[in-house]
Design a protein around this motif. Sequence first.
Motif, short mmCIF file in Angstrom:
data_model
loop_
_atom_site.label_atom_id
_atom_site.label_comp_id
_atom_site.label_asym_id
_atom_site.label_seq_id
_atom_site.Cartn_x
_atom_site.Cartn_y
_atom_site.Cartn_z
N LYS A 244 0.79 -1.24 0.00
CA LYS A 244 0.00 0.00 0.00
C LYS A 244 0.82 1.28 0.00
O LYS A 244 0.26 2.36 -0.21
CB LYS A 244 -0.91 0.02 1.23
CG LYS A 244 -1.96 -1.08 1.23
CD LYS A 244 -2.93 -0.90 2.40
CE LYS A 244 -4.04 -1.93 2.34
NZ LYS A 244 -5.04 -1.73 3.42
N GLY A 245 2.10 1.17 0.26
CA GLY A 245 2.89 2.38 0.46
C GLY A 245 3.29 3.06 -0.83
O GLY A 245 3.18 2.52 -1.92
N GLU A 246 3.76 4.29 -0.66
CA GLU A 246 4.32 5.05 -1.78
C GLU A 246 5.39 5.98 -1.23
O GLU A 246 5.36 6.35 -0.05
CB GLU A 246 3.25 5.86 -2.50
CG GLU A 246 2.49 6.84 -1.62
CD GLU A 246 1.39 7.56 -2.36
OE1 GLU A 246 1.12 8.72 -2.01
OE2 GLU A 246 0.80 6.97 -3.30
N ALA A 247 6.34 6.33 -2.06
CA ALA A 247 7.44 7.18 -1.61
C ALA A 247 6.90 8.53 -1.17
O ALA A 247 5.98 9.07 -1.78
CB ALA A 247 8.46 7.35 -2.74
N PRO A 248 7.46 9.10 -0.10
CA PRO A 248 7.01 10.42 0.36
C PRO A 248 7.28 11.48 -0.69
O PRO A 248 8.28 11.40 -1.43
CB PRO A 248 7.82 10.66 1.63
CG PRO A 248 9.00 9.75 1.51
CD PRO A 248 8.54 8.56 0.74
N SER A 249 6.41 12.45 -0.77
CA SER A 249 6.56 13.53 -1.75
C SER A 249 7.19 14.74 -1.09
O SER A 249 7.06 14.95 0.11
CB SER A 249 5.21 13.90 -2.37
OG SER A 249 4.31 14.34 -1.36
#
Length: 316
Positions: free
Chosen positions: A178-183
């Motif tokens: 579910k994760g994604e790299a921080p923006s």
Amino acid sequence: MKKVFKWSLIVIPLLVIAAAAFVVGGSYFEHRDAVAEEKEAYPAPGELVDVYNDGHTMHVYSEGDGKETIVFLAGFGTPSPVYDFQTLTNELKDDYRTVIVERYGYGWSDVSDHDRDIEAVVDETRTALLEAGEEGPFVIAGHSMGSIEAIHWAQSYPEEVNGVIGLDPLVPSYYEEKGEAPSMSNVTTFLARSGLMRQQPEVFDENFHAMEKGLLTEADAEVARTLFLRRVQTTNMANEAEKLTENVETVSGTGLPETPFYAAIASENEDGASFIQSFAEDAGGKSEVFDGGHYIHLDQPEAIAVKIQEWVSETQ
């Protein structure tokens, strides 16, 4: 009249641009001078070590003389790990040696151009501890993304790690699912680098979590503010964000650590709780949910300190 109007369409925008450039330029040079003054006024309280012998130092801050040493690793983007962990380490330093290692681009550590590959980051931390005179084996406590570093440390050098404690940790299975790299906000970066953020004191008050929660003394807040103003969205943090997916894949592909993994989970982390609980169980550890948000060590420092004492005793 028409000529004057057409001329004004050219001149006025140029004047606006020139005025903006003057303001931003002036702010930048004032910010640069202020940072130099602040570094002199508030030197690093711990050890500054030159990991690569290239003039760029990392900051290692230690307290306490306990038999067991707990090393704290901050989550992504935390401008001042020392003040972020202070409330929790104050609860532990009478019984343990507590050590906070600030990665490059964080707190009193310099900004560097070294790769943010997980192996490099782990080895930087290990070298910084060695140079600062800290001896393992350690219990590694990582908040959020810091837990990925802690896990890989245990995977790669199990003889140096007695146990890993995650503070609302990021675990590989959650990120992969579910994760994604921080923006990173370009506007925020611009305000920080130009010094314009200095004109908005409420930004620190509302966005540095220990300050927002009323956990800093007036004197500590003064120092933490200076760190915040020069350590918001540094290039090292941007590189960490870019490398996160690759780093998680490395950790995931290495398997479970040989040392137990314990986790303090925030009650507000509804999406990640089951992933963290499963990882802790599979890694031979335990987990517990505490009422609060992602910076759970600031919401429940006393309760988490008691639980850390319990978990550390199990690693001996």
